[in-house]
Design a protein around this motif. Structure first.
Motif, PDB file in Angstrom:
ATOM      1  N   GLN A 199      -0.544   4.823  -1.390  1.00 23.07           N
ATOM      2  CA  GLN A 199      -1.872   4.879  -0.781  1.00 23.07           C
ATOM      3  C   GLN A 199      -1.685   5.047   0.718  1.00 23.07           C
ATOM      4  N   PRO A 200      -2.590   5.762   1.376  1.00 20.81           N
ATOM      5  CA  PRO A 200      -2.413   6.014   2.814  1.00 20.81           C
ATOM      6  C   PRO A 200      -2.699   4.764   3.650  1.00 20.81           C
ATOM      7  N   LEU A 201      -1.993   4.654   4.744  1.00 21.88           N
ATOM      8  CA  LEU A 201      -2.284   3.621   5.736  1.00 21.88           C
ATOM      9  C   LEU A 201      -3.190   4.262   6.775  1.00 21.88           C
ATOM     10  N   THR A 202      -4.456   3.970   6.687  1.00 19.73           N
ATOM     11  CA  THR A 202      -5.413   4.571   7.600  1.00 19.73           C
ATOM     12  C   THR A 202      -5.889   3.545   8.617  1.00 19.73           C
ATOM     13  N   LEU A 203      -6.443   4.030   9.704  1.00 14.22           N
ATOM     14  CA  LEU A 203      -7.004   3.148  10.711  1.00 14.22           C
ATOM     15  C   LEU A 203      -8.173   2.361  10.129  1.00 14.22           C
ATOM     16  N   ALA A 204      -8.966   2.994   9.274  1.00 14.38           N
ATOM     17  CA  ALA A 204     -10.087   2.303   8.644  1.00 14.38           C
ATOM     18  C   ALA A 204      -9.582   1.147   7.780  1.00 14.38           C
ATOM     19  N   TRP A 205      -8.513   1.367   7.028  1.00 17.54           N
ATOM     20  CA  TRP A 205      -7.942   0.292   6.211  1.00 17.54           C
ATOM     21  C   TRP A 205      -7.433  -0.829   7.106  1.00 17.54           C
ATOM     22  N   ARG A 216       0.840  -1.204   0.000  1.00 17.09           N
ATOM     23  CA  ARG A 216       0.000   0.000   0.000  1.00 17.09           C
ATOM     24  C   ARG A 216       0.878   1.257   0.000  1.00 17.09           C
TER      25      ARG A 216
END
Length: 85
Positions: free
Chosen positions: A56-62, A51
């Motif tokens: 692409q961002p590493l988000t908490l949602a992901w 990712r």
């Protein structure tokens, strides 16, 4: 390659690392469980690195959607864009 062959080879590698570190095999339950947790967490490094390489961002949602179910064995959470039942 068959998954059982890969599993055996990785197990041999892990056994070698245990021997180098002086950890007895089979490891005491606490150490063995921490090792299993480490494997589950380490398994999530590959998708995270992919990712990042794709910018692409590493988000908490992901993380919650992709990683937590694989680490915990729990079903994937429902998407927030779907209406409640």
């Amino acid at each position: 390659m068959k998954s059982w062959i890969v599993s055996l080879l990785v197990g041999v590698l892990a056994g070698g690392i245990y021997a180098l570190l002086g950890v007895h095999s089979p490891a005491p339950p606490g150490i063995a469980l921490l090792g299993l947790l480490g494997m589950l967490l380490g398994e999530q490094l590959v998708p995270a690195l992919r990712r990042l390489l794709a910018r692409q961002p590493l988000t908490l949602a992901w993380f919650r959607h992709e990683c937590v179910p694989k680490i915990s064995g729990a079903p994937q959470p429902e998407r927030s864009d779907t209406p409640p039942h």
